[in-house]
Design a protein around this motif. Sequence first.
Motif, PDB file in Angstrom:
ATOM      1  N   LEU A  71       0.827  -1.202   0.000  1.00  0.00           N
ATOM      2  CA  LEU A  71       0.000   0.000   0.000  1.00  0.00           C
ATOM      3  C   LEU A  71       0.861   1.253   0.000  1.00  0.00           C
ATOM      4  CD1 LEU A  71      -2.863   1.217   0.242  1.00  0.00           C
ATOM      5  CD2 LEU A  71      -2.583   1.084   2.736  1.00  0.00           C
ATOM      6  N   ILE A  72       1.905   1.246   0.803  1.00  0.00           N
ATOM      7  CA  ILE A  72       2.874   2.336   0.876  1.00  0.00           C
ATOM      8  C   ILE A  72       4.260   1.693   0.887  1.00  0.00           C
ATOM      9  CG2 ILE A  72       1.299   3.914   2.074  1.00  0.00           C
ATOM     10  CD1 ILE A  72       2.730   3.241   4.703  1.00  0.00           C
ATOM     11  N   PRO A  73       5.300   2.456   0.619  1.00  0.00           N
ATOM     12  CA  PRO A  73       6.643   1.857   0.651  1.00  0.00           C
ATOM     13  C   PRO A  73       6.982   1.314   2.040  1.00  0.00           C
ATOM     14  CG  PRO A  73       6.696   3.975  -0.460  1.00  0.00           C
ATOM     15  CD  PRO A  73       5.332   3.855   0.166  1.00  0.00           C
ATOM     16  N   PRO A  74       7.899   0.351   2.122  1.00  0.00           N
ATOM     17  CA  PRO A  74       8.342  -0.152   3.421  1.00  0.00           C
ATOM     18  C   PRO A  74       8.782   1.011   4.314  1.00  0.00           C
ATOM     19  CG  PRO A  74       9.269  -1.465   1.653  1.00  0.00           C
ATOM     20  CD  PRO A  74       8.622  -0.278   1.016  1.00  0.00           C
ATOM     21  N   PHE A  75       8.586   0.841   5.620  1.00  0.00           N
ATOM     22  CA  PHE A  75       8.937   1.918   6.535  1.00  0.00           C
ATOM     23  C   PHE A  75       9.411   1.365   7.867  1.00  0.00           C
ATOM     24  CE2 PHE A  75       4.508   0.977   7.276  1.00  0.00           C
ATOM     25  CZ  PHE A  75       4.320   1.114   8.644  1.00  0.00           C
ATOM     26  N   GLY A  76      10.108   2.208   8.601  1.00  0.00           N
ATOM     27  CA  GLY A  76      10.588   1.854   9.922  1.00  0.00           C
ATOM     28  C   GLY A  76       9.636   2.353  10.985  1.00  0.00           C
ATOM     29  N   SER A  77       9.475   1.560  12.042  1.00  0.00           N
ATOM     30  CA  SER A  77       8.598   1.961  13.136  1.00  0.00           C
ATOM     31  C   SER A  77       9.174   1.474  14.459  1.00  0.00           C
ATOM     32  CB  SER A  77       7.193   1.382  12.933  1.00  0.00           C
ATOM     33  OG  SER A  77       6.292   1.892  13.895  1.00  0.00           O
ATOM     34  N   ASN A  78       8.602   2.002  15.522  1.00  0.00           N
ATOM     35  CA  ASN A  78       8.947   1.542  16.861  1.00  0.00           C
ATOM     36  C   ASN A  78       7.740   0.793  17.437  1.00  0.00           C
ATOM     37  OD1 ASN A  78       7.119   3.594  17.582  1.00  0.00           O
ATOM     38  ND2 ASN A  78       8.750   5.047  18.007  1.00  0.00           N
ATOM     39  N   ARG A  79       7.745   0.534  18.745  1.00  0.00           N
ATOM     40  CA  ARG A  79       6.665  -0.246  19.370  1.00  0.00           C
ATOM     41  C   ARG A  79       5.405   0.564  19.653  1.00  0.00           C
ATOM     42  NH1 ARG A  79       9.187  -3.016  24.416  1.00  0.00           N
ATOM     43  NH2 ARG A  79       7.012  -3.359  24.869  1.00  0.00           N
ATOM     44  N   GLN A  80       5.465   1.871  19.506  1.00  0.00           N
ATOM     45  CA  GLN A  80       4.319   2.695  19.884  1.00  0.00           C
ATOM     46  C   GLN A  80       2.994   2.306  19.238  1.00  0.00           C
ATOM     47  OE1 GLN A  80       4.691   6.948  19.753  1.00  0.00           O
ATOM     48  NE2 GLN A  80       4.771   6.966  21.974  1.00  0.00           N
ATOM     49  N   PRO A  81       2.945   1.983  17.943  1.00  0.00           N
ATOM     50  CA  PRO A  81       1.630   1.622  17.376  1.00  0.00           C
ATOM     51  C   PRO A  81       0.992   0.420  18.082  1.00  0.00           C
ATOM     52  CG  PRO A  81       3.204   2.037  15.619  1.00  0.00           C
ATOM     53  CD  PRO A  81       3.986   2.020  16.909  1.00  0.00           C
ATOM     54  N   TRP A  82       1.796  -0.509  18.570  1.00  0.00           N
ATOM     55  CA  TRP A  82       1.269  -1.649  19.318  1.00  0.00           C
ATOM     56  C   TRP A  82       0.914  -1.228  20.746  1.00  0.00           C
ATOM     57  CZ3 TRP A  82       4.972  -2.505  15.547  1.00  0.00           C
ATOM     58  CH2 TRP A  82       4.665  -3.478  14.585  1.00  0.00           C
ATOM     59  N   GLN A  83       1.785  -0.448  21.361  1.00  0.00           N
ATOM     60  CA  GLN A  83       1.538  -0.016  22.735  1.00  0.00           C
ATOM     61  C   GLN A  83       0.294   0.861  22.844  1.00  0.00           C
ATOM     62  OE1 GLN A  83       5.483   1.665  23.347  1.00  0.00           O
ATOM     63  NE2 GLN A  83       5.962   0.035  24.804  1.00  0.00           N
ATOM     64  N   LYS A  84       0.042   1.681  21.836  1.00  0.00           N
ATOM     65  CA  LYS A  84      -1.142   2.549  21.829  1.00  0.00           C
ATOM     66  C   LYS A  84      -2.385   1.818  21.340  1.00  0.00           C
ATOM     67  CE  LYS A  84       1.023   6.520  22.752  1.00  0.00           C
ATOM     68  NZ  LYS A  84       0.748   7.380  23.869  1.00  0.00           N
ATOM     69  N   GLY A  85      -2.200   0.615  20.763  1.00  0.00           N
ATOM     70  CA  GLY A  85      -3.330  -0.197  20.315  1.00  0.00           C
ATOM     71  C   GLY A  85      -3.749   0.003  18.872  1.00  0.00           C
ATOM     72  N   TYR A  86      -2.976   0.744  18.092  1.00  0.00           N
ATOM     73  CA  TYR A  86      -3.346   0.974  16.698  1.00  0.00           C
ATOM     74  C   TYR A  86      -2.989  -0.206  15.797  1.00  0.00           C
ATOM     75  CZ  TYR A  86      -4.284   5.752  18.069  1.00  0.00           C
ATOM     76  OH  TYR A  86      -4.795   6.860  18.681  1.00  0.00           O
ATOM     77  N   PHE A  87      -1.941  -0.952  16.138  1.00  0.00           N
ATOM     78  CA  PHE A  87      -1.595  -2.181  15.425  1.00  0.00           C
ATOM     79  C   PHE A  87      -1.919  -3.344  16.355  1.00  0.00           C
ATOM     80  CE2 PHE A  87       2.258  -0.389  12.792  1.00  0.00           C
ATOM     81  CZ  PHE A  87       1.426   0.520  12.180  1.00  0.00           C
ATOM     82  N   GLN A  88      -2.575  -4.367  15.818  1.00  0.00           N
ATOM     83  CA  GLN A  88      -2.862  -5.566  16.598  1.00  0.00           C
ATOM     84  C   GLN A  88      -2.295  -6.780  15.875  1.00  0.00           C
ATOM     85  OE1 GLN A  88      -6.975  -6.178  17.706  1.00  0.00           O
ATOM     86  NE2 GLN A  88      -6.646  -8.365  17.999  1.00  0.00           N
ATOM     87  N   THR A  89      -1.385  -7.476  16.529  1.00  0.00           N
ATOM     88  CA  THR A  89      -0.831  -8.700  15.955  1.00  0.00           C
ATOM     89  C   THR A  89      -1.904  -9.777  16.009  1.00  0.00           C
ATOM     90  OG1 THR A  89       1.399  -8.097  16.655  1.00  0.00           O
ATOM     91  CG2 THR A  89       1.011 -10.420  16.151  1.00  0.00           C
ATOM     92  N   VAL A  90      -2.116 -10.451  14.872  1.00  0.00           N
ATOM     93  CA  VAL A  90      -3.153 -11.474  14.810  1.00  0.00           C
ATOM     94  C   VAL A  90      -2.596 -12.883  14.653  1.00  0.00           C
ATOM     95  CG1 VAL A  90      -4.977  -9.929  14.011  1.00  0.00           C
ATOM     96  CG2 VAL A  90      -3.520 -11.058  12.344  1.00  0.00           C
ATOM     97  N   LYS A  91      -1.386 -12.996  14.128  1.00  0.00           N
ATOM     98  CA  LYS A  91      -0.776 -14.319  13.999  1.00  0.00           C
ATOM     99  C   LYS A  91       0.689 -14.172  13.647  1.00  0.00           C
ATOM    100  CE  LYS A  91      -2.251 -16.819  10.519  1.00  0.00           C
ATOM    101  NZ  LYS A  91      -3.007 -17.442   9.429  1.00  0.00           N
ATOM    102  N   HIS A  92       1.403 -15.268  13.733  1.00  0.00           N
ATOM    103  CA  HIS A  92       2.801 -15.307  13.325  1.00  0.00           C
ATOM    104  C   HIS A  92       2.931 -16.320  12.194  1.00  0.00           C
ATOM    105  CE1 HIS A  92       7.152 -14.945  13.674  1.00  0.00           C
ATOM    106  NE2 HIS A  92       7.168 -16.238  13.428  1.00  0.00           N
ATOM    107  N   VAL A  93       3.533 -15.889  11.102  1.00  0.00           N
ATOM    108  CA  VAL A  93       3.797 -16.769   9.961  1.00  0.00           C
ATOM    109  C   VAL A  93       5.267 -16.584   9.603  1.00  0.00           C
ATOM    110  CG1 VAL A  93       3.208 -17.324   7.575  1.00  0.00           C
ATOM    111  CG2 VAL A  93       1.437 -16.450   9.106  1.00  0.00           C
ATOM    112  N   SER A  94       6.037 -17.640   9.704  1.00  0.00           N
ATOM    113  CA  SER A  94       7.466 -17.547   9.407  1.00  0.00           C
ATOM    114  C   SER A  94       7.696 -16.957   8.026  1.00  0.00           C
ATOM    115  CB  SER A  94       8.128 -18.923   9.491  1.00  0.00           C
ATOM    116  OG  SER A  94       8.049 -19.407  10.804  1.00  0.00           O
ATOM    117  N   LEU A  95       8.675 -16.088   7.954  1.00  0.00           N
ATOM    118  CA  LEU A  95       9.024 -15.452   6.686  1.00  0.00           C
ATOM    119  C   LEU A  95       9.884 -16.373   5.839  1.00  0.00           C
ATOM    120  CD1 LEU A  95      10.007 -11.965   8.104  1.00  0.00           C
ATOM    121  CD2 LEU A  95       8.109 -12.393   6.556  1.00  0.00           C
ATOM    122  N   ASN A  96       9.699 -16.299   4.525  1.00  0.00           N
ATOM    123  CA  ASN A  96      10.624 -16.963   3.618  1.00  0.00           C
ATOM    124  C   ASN A  96      11.105 -15.918   2.612  1.00  0.00           C
ATOM    125  OD1 ASN A  96       8.915 -16.971   1.211  1.00  0.00           O
ATOM    126  ND2 ASN A  96       7.662 -18.471   2.295  1.00  0.00           N
ATOM    127  N   ALA A  97      12.080 -16.256   1.821  1.00  0.00           N
ATOM    128  CA  ALA A  97      12.691 -15.290   0.903  1.00  0.00           C
ATOM    129  C   ALA A  97      11.669 -14.663  -0.038  1.00  0.00           C
ATOM    130  CB  ALA A  97      13.804 -15.963   0.102  1.00  0.00           C
TER     131      ALA A  97
END
Length: 152
Positions: A71-97
């Motif tokens: 949607l937008i170019p890759p970007f760097g972030s810190n933990r704040q979006p999770w700590q403030k509740g704006y990002f919610q982790t829903v699952k973990h899927v191992s990355l591959n190349a």
Amino acid sequence: MNMCVLKKTNKIPRPGDVFVLQVAADKFVWGRVIKDDTRIGNFEGVWLLYLYSETSTSLGCMPELKKENLLIPPFGSNRQPWQKGYFQTVKHVSLNAGDILASHCFIDGRGWYFDEYGNRLESLTDDRQEWGDWGVFPYVDVDERVSEALGL
């Protein structure tokens, strides 16, 4: 601010985590933690994140997350979006190349290019016409860029 608070957490995101952010009552944007050891904008240990253009109407309907459909170019972030509740982790899927772009390129205010580890590049790293900004995005900037990309 279009992003809604979902669920606050102090859990540390890790590469492969799939997360959502909600920008309307029935619109979820999906993202993924790609790396957790980057140096973007002269900050160490920054999370490199992707947000995908495919959205859904609920948390239970995860679209296919393809690196070609950002949607937008890759970007760097810190933990704040999770700590403030704006990002919610829903699952973990191992990355591959196949989940990760071959290269990442960021531009600073002087027009200089860098990779995700702070190494200066002479030019764009490939044929991509988009690149991220050299810095850590606060959640307010993420909201602004996502809203603009979605026409909200």
